[in-house]
Scaffold this motif. Structure first.
Motif, short mmCIF file in Angstrom:
data_model
loop_
_atom_site.label_atom_id
_atom_site.label_comp_id
_atom_site.label_asym_id
_atom_site.label_seq_id
_atom_site.Cartn_x
_atom_site.Cartn_y
_atom_site.Cartn_z
N UNK A 1 0.86 -1.20 0.00
CA UNK A 1 0.00 0.00 0.00
C UNK A 1 0.89 1.24 0.00
N UNK A 2 0.90 1.98 -1.09
CA UNK A 2 1.73 3.19 -1.16
C UNK A 2 1.29 4.24 -0.16
N UNK A 3 0.03 4.22 0.22
CA UNK A 3 -0.45 5.14 1.24
C UNK A 3 0.19 4.87 2.59
N UNK A 4 0.37 3.58 2.92
CA UNK A 4 1.04 3.22 4.18
C UNK A 4 2.53 3.56 4.11
N UNK A 5 3.12 3.40 2.94
CA UNK A 5 4.51 3.83 2.75
C UNK A 5 4.63 5.33 3.05
N UNK A 6 3.74 6.11 2.49
CA UNK A 6 3.77 7.56 2.70
C UNK A 6 3.53 7.91 4.17
N UNK A 7 2.65 7.16 4.83
CA UNK A 7 2.38 7.40 6.25
C UNK A 7 3.63 7.17 7.10
N UNK A 8 4.38 6.13 6.79
CA UNK A 8 5.63 5.86 7.52
C UNK A 8 6.66 6.96 7.26
N UNK A 9 6.69 7.44 6.02
CA UNK A 9 7.61 8.54 5.70
C UNK A 9 7.26 9.79 6.51
N UNK A 10 5.97 10.05 6.68
CA UNK A 10 5.54 11.23 7.45
C UNK A 10 5.92 11.10 8.92
N UNK A 11 6.04 9.87 9.39
CA UNK A 11 6.44 9.65 10.79
C UNK A 11 7.95 9.68 10.97
N UNK A 12 8.70 9.81 9.86
CA UNK A 12 10.15 9.96 9.99
C UNK A 12 10.99 8.92 9.31
N UNK A 13 10.38 7.95 8.62
CA UNK A 13 11.17 6.91 7.94
C UNK A 13 12.13 7.54 6.94
N UNK A 14 13.43 7.26 7.10
CA UNK A 14 14.41 7.80 6.16
C UNK A 14 14.94 6.74 5.20
N UNK A 15 14.69 5.44 5.50
CA UNK A 15 14.93 4.41 4.49
C UNK A 15 13.93 3.28 4.65
N UNK A 16 13.69 2.61 3.53
CA UNK A 16 12.90 1.38 3.51
C UNK A 16 13.77 0.28 2.92
N UNK A 17 14.01 -0.78 3.70
CA UNK A 17 14.67 -1.97 3.20
C UNK A 17 13.61 -2.75 2.41
N UNK A 18 13.81 -2.93 1.12
CA UNK A 18 12.74 -3.44 0.27
C UNK A 18 12.22 -4.81 0.71
N UNK A 19 13.12 -5.66 1.21
CA UNK A 19 12.68 -6.93 1.81
C UNK A 19 13.48 -7.18 3.08
N UNK A 20 12.93 -8.01 3.93
CA UNK A 20 13.73 -8.66 4.98
C UNK A 20 14.04 -10.04 4.41
N UNK A 21 14.19 -11.08 5.23
CA UNK A 21 14.46 -12.42 4.70
C UNK A 21 13.27 -12.96 3.91
N UNK A 22 12.08 -12.51 4.25
CA UNK A 22 10.89 -12.91 3.50
C UNK A 22 10.72 -12.01 2.28
N UNK A 23 10.22 -12.59 1.20
CA UNK A 23 9.89 -11.80 0.02
C UNK A 23 8.53 -11.14 0.22
#
Length: 374
Positions: free
Chosen positions: A126-148
């Motif tokens: 959900x790109x809206x949730x991505x944007x919400x995390x950015x508004x809270x201060x997220x400065x990077x997103x690791x595209x995956x963890x060990x799970x795809x």
């Protein structure tokens, strides 16, 4: 003896003068699970504000982590816990989201706290949730963890042959574009090799590899092959070296298995009582001298730094220790208080003060400016 003392004194001065940035620490998940106050000195874990000050740590990227069972809500709970920490200790720590704020926090003698979300599954496609995390201060997103995710394949699952169509799909490419538009760093630790190259191609801005090492030194799926390292250099990005023994040292896994096998009965008893993760920590504590002996020394960290520098230059390497995210780190590297030992090891290997300042944090600050525009 005198020359060693002088070297240590020089290292201390260089370390204090530099802006020291750790681009990955798995601190918050542990904090909400245990309820400890990391504003105070702790006898467990690898991080608290007291030891951060002792180690000359100027900026910590707090990893927001959960396994594939967690998601957006758990990510926000961890961010809430960081906000609460800052509210309790406003004179010691400040939330920052760009390079200017980071540098201002350092001038005010506060730890600059940044937020990195470790795993694209937390945006729940959900790109809206991505944007919400950015508004809270997220400065990077690791595209995956060990799970795809449905839109990006991880290194763990690509190498196990679990993915029929590895890489980024169209939605995954839209995630990268949205991150670029928001000024949020694309982090390529943990991602599969095809995802790595797809993301590099899709990104219009330099990327981060927040906590990985060199595959040529230790060929595990989480480390970067030489061609990947060269691609990061061409992109203008930064690779932050992970301190986990199993990524640094190709002999560690075998030594660790021998240690666990030797104490298998004790490990089973502890696992039945505490669960396997805590059982391993307890077992190590019970046999600390023996467990310490199987770890690599700090020189292994420098070996991985050297490898990256030889391939793509001094401007593309940093520190992403992964403290509180693993059970073993180099000998003597028990917490963030020990970061000055890295500076001392770099100085002994011939790195100049200017080079050390870049490695410790200067390269990351420059990367943040390139993505944020300030």
């Amino acid at each position: 003896m005198l020359s060693c003392q002088v070297a240590a004194q020089d290292a201390g001065k260089i370390h204090q003068k530099a802006i020291m940035v750790d681009t990955h620490g798995d601190i918050l998940y542990n904090q909400i699970q245990s309820g400890i106050d990391i504003g105070k000195l702790q006898t467990t874990g690898n991080f608290d504000l007291v030891r951060a000050k002792q180690g000359g740590l100027d900026a910590q990227i707090f990893s927001i982590w959960c396994d594939e069972k967690g998601g957006f809500d758990l990510a926000n709970r961890q961010i809430d816990s960081l906000y609460a920490l800052i509210k309790r200790y406003p004179s010691q720590i400040a939330l920052v989201s760009d390079a200017r704020q980071l540098e201002n926090a350092v001038k005010q003698n506060k730890l600059a706290a940044l937020i990195g979300v470790e795993g694209g599954h937390m945006i729940e496609s959900d790109l809206g949730k991505l944007e919400a995390l950015a508004k809270r201060g997220m400065i990077y997103l690791t595209l995956t963890w060990n799970n795809s995710t449905p839109w990006a394949s991880s290194a763990a699952e690509e190498t196990k042959g679990k993915i029929t169509k590895p890489g980024l799909n169209d939605f995954g490419k839209s995630v990268v574009k949205k991150l670029n538009d928001l000024g949020v760093l694309v982090d390529l630790s943990h991602v599969g090799e095809q995802t790595f190259y797809d993301a590099i191609q899709a990104s219009s801005k330099p990327i981060l590899v927040s906590h990985s090492c060199a595959y040529a030194i230790n060929p595990v799926p989480r480390n970067l092959k030489d061609e990947q390292i060269k691609a990061v250099g061409k992109n203008g990005g930064v690779i932050s070296i992970n301190f986990y023994s199993g990524f640094l040292d190709a002999t560690y896994a075998q030594k660790q298995q021998a240690f666990l096998t030797k104490y298998k009965d004790e490990l089973k008893m502890l696992s039945d009582k505490y669960g396997r993760s805590k059982a391993i920590d307890t077992l190590i504590f019970n046999h600390l001298r023996e467990a310490e002996a199987i770890k690599p020394n700090i020189e292994k960290v420098v070996d991985h730094i050297n490898h990256v520098v030889k391939l793509i230059g001094i401007d593309h390497v940093g520190i992403g220790a992964d403290f509180d995210g693993a059970e073993s780190f180099p000998q003597g590297m028990n917490s963030v208080a020990d970061f000055p030992k890295v500076t001392e090891a770099l100085l002994k290997r011939g790195y100049s003060e200017a080079d050390i300042q870049k490695i410790l944090g200067g390269n990351f600050v420059k990367l943040l400016k390139a993505n944020k525009g300030k």
